[in-house]
Design an enzyme around this catalytic site. Structure first.
Site: not given
Length: 605
Positions: A331-333, A335, A359
């Protein structure tokens, strides 16, 4: 509620007394603010120096086209004269329409007094005319680079929104009414809250309290999905969650949250917990809970996050489950880290992750969004000087910067509620999480800013080296799922689309509704926002072309993801794995101790 003369007369004594107290406290607060030490090396000073260059460029461009400036100013003056005439007519009892109206969704002027009272309506419209005029002047000026224009537009927007009449006690009808009702006690309470918030804020920022923090406790009413911490090191605790199904899928699932925030955004409540939902679908779920670093971890780099995060977690999961193949979500960083991990393991001739989900993740940083106004050598050098001194980047500063990307909703609305009306904010779990910031080690953050945001090296073949290995995302050929959010202002969906093109293999790109949080945390039972898919084949070169041919769906992308991941293999049914019952003993109950570390606990201030 209107402001009446008799009410003013009966309350004036109390107001004068309370105002005197507020003024005394405000004077002490102001003295404290102006005595804060600042140097040319402060990040704020470096950023302002960089912005000054952009304004210099704007000034030169404006001087080259003076006729356009004069025309814009004349248009504003014409509208102001029209507003003055309309206001006179309103005072005479005539019914006239507005000269200018707030944009749809602007909550600053929601009070009826802003429209029904001619004086407040005049103040509101005069502000809108002048503010819109300033923004139009910047937008219409030719001969200025796009990067400088974005900087000027950002800072001009901050200036215009800071000067909104709703932000001033004597110009906001709701605040005036509140002051009359309380005899000025709201102003005293507001000063007290402001003082408390400044004490709890990082230097150079004001972290306005957004929620009743006493209403929440991690592990009690947020982050409550049952599980155990089954491994930990300097960088993370690894949580394994209790199964809730009679059988589970053979292939375990590792979730990698961002390390600029805490993982429990995915586990706020039972009814919107992505983690609980994944467990209930039959996945054996492992989640990384990152440490909240202080000065002692200053030398931890991006490769430390990779090696001591997902790489070490995969080894532990293999020991616990006996499996050698895994699914992973970032998720975000988290990812971004997942993508680098995939490329690193590929170069090491390992491919334990058989499907990867990203994500709201930036991999290609060529379109960083509005945060890009701070991405330049001058600003980064200023941040690095401060980090080298402290050993970390204060998460409260990052929270303040991100809040100013949506300043009216995430700063000024709370400024008015807390400091002008003197009210305590309501209890809201999402805003509690948003206020529960994490620091970043100096070495890691410098590497991340320079190699990702500034130079965009992650998508270049062999441009990045991690743990002595040059990585190549295009060599990764596993199935990937990319979920982006249409209104995301942190990871623009057109930018995350480029990330899907950077990794080899066949990606599935899905666009959810709403923003960076709500677009991801969108449980099926809520039936909100919806999502778009395009199953025509390979991703078109341009994101907009993908969207033109995309099909709209109601409900949650979670269901689409579950169907997709089940086609990637590893779905054979096996006995549920109970954390702590296998070869690795449990350390403590979820959510563990790392996630409970707040910045004030880590830094002692």
């Amino acid at each position: 509620m209107s402001v009446s003369a008799d009410k003013l007369e009966t309350a004036v004594g109390d107001i004068l007394e309370m105002t005197a107290k507020a003024t005394e406290q405000g004077s002490k607060l102001w003295e404290k603010l102006i005595n804060q030490p600042t140097t040319a090396d402060d990040p704020a000073a470096c950023v302002l120096n960089d912005f000054s260059e952009a304004f210099r460029e704007l000034g030169e461009a404006m001087m080259a086209h003076p006729g356009k400036i004069v025309a814009d100013q004349m248009e504003v003056l014409k509208k102001q004269q029209e507003l003055y005439q309309h206001t006179v007519l309103r005072f005479l009892g005539k019914d006239v329409g507005p000269v200018v109206e707030p944009e749809k969704g602007d909550k600053r002027f929601a009070s009826e007094q802003w429209s029904e009272n001619p004086l407040f309506d005049y103040i509101k419209q005069l502000y809108l005319l002048q503010g819109n005029g300033l923004m139009k002047m910047v937008k219409d000026t030719d001969g200025i680079s796009d990067h400088s224009r974005k900087k000027v537009e950002y800072l001009m927007r901050q200036y215009v929104n800071a000067l909104a009449p709703s932000n001033f006690a004597g110009l906001n009808p709701d605040v005036i009414n509140k002051t009359l009702e309380t005899g000025g006690a709201n102003l005293v309470a507001g000063i007290e809250q402001l003082t408390e918030d400044l004490e709890a804020s990082a230097q150079g920022s004001l972290n306005v309290t957004m929620t009743d923090t006493s209403a929440f406790q991690v592990g009690r009413n947020v982050a409550t999905t049952p599980g155990k911490v089954i491994h930990q090191n300097d960088m993370m605790q690894l949580i394994q969650y209790e199964p809730t199904t009679k059988t589970v899928f053979k292939r375990p699932l590792l979730v990698i949250p961002p390390f600029i925030n805490k993982y429990y955004i995915m586990d706020l409540r039972a009814d919107n917990s992505l983690i609980k939902w994944l467990v209930d679908q039959g996945h054996t779920v492992f989640v990384i809970s990152w440490v909240n670093p202080g000065p002692s971890l200053r030398n931890k780099g991006f490769d430390n996050y990779m090696l001591e995060g997902p790489v070490e977690a995969l080894d532990v999961i293999e020991t616990i489950t006996g499996e050698k193949e895994f699914n992973a979500i970032g998720y975000c960083l988290g990812g971004t880290l997942l993508s680098a991990t995939l490329a690193y393991l590929k170069k090491k001739r390992r491919e334990p992750i058989k499907s990867a989900t990203f994500l709201a993740t930036l991999i290609d940083f060529s379109q960083p969004g509005e945060i890009g106004v701070f991405i330049n050598e001058t600003a980064i050098a200023g941040i690095e000087k401060q980090m080298n001194m402290l050993g970390y980047y204060d998460g409260r500063q990052m929270a303040f910067s991100f809040n100013l990307l949506r300043e009216n909703d995430l700063f000024w609305s709370f400024f008015i509620n807390n400091y002008l009306k003197g009210q305590r904010p309501a209890a809201f779990d999402l805003l509690y999480w948003n206020s529960d910031s994490t620091n970043l080690p100096a070495t890691m953050h410098s590497y991340y800013l320079r190699n990702m945001y500034l130079n965009n090296r992650l998508v270049e073949k062999n441009a990045l080296e991690l743990d002595g290995v040059k990585i190549d995302l295009s060599a990764v050929k596993i199935p990937t799922y990319f979920l982006s959010a249409s209104q995301d202002h942190i990871a623009l969906w057109q930018a995350t689309y480029k990330g899907a093109q950077a990794i080899g293999g066949k990606p599935r790109f899905v666009l959810g509704g709403s923003g960076h949080i709500a677009g991801v945390i969108n449980p099926p039972a809520a039936n909100k926002y919806g999502y778009w898919t395009n199953d025509a084949g390979a991703l078109p070169e341009q994101a907009d072309d993908w969207f033109k041919a995309a099909e709209s769906h109601s409900g949650s992308w979670w269901v689409d993801w579950q169907e997709w991941v089940q086609t990637q293999g590893g779905t054979e049914a096996v006995e549920p794995r109970v954390p702590g019952k296998g070869p690795v003993a449990a350390i403590e109950d979820a959510p563990g101790s790392y996630v409970k570390q707040r910045i004030v606990d880590v830094l002692g201030k």
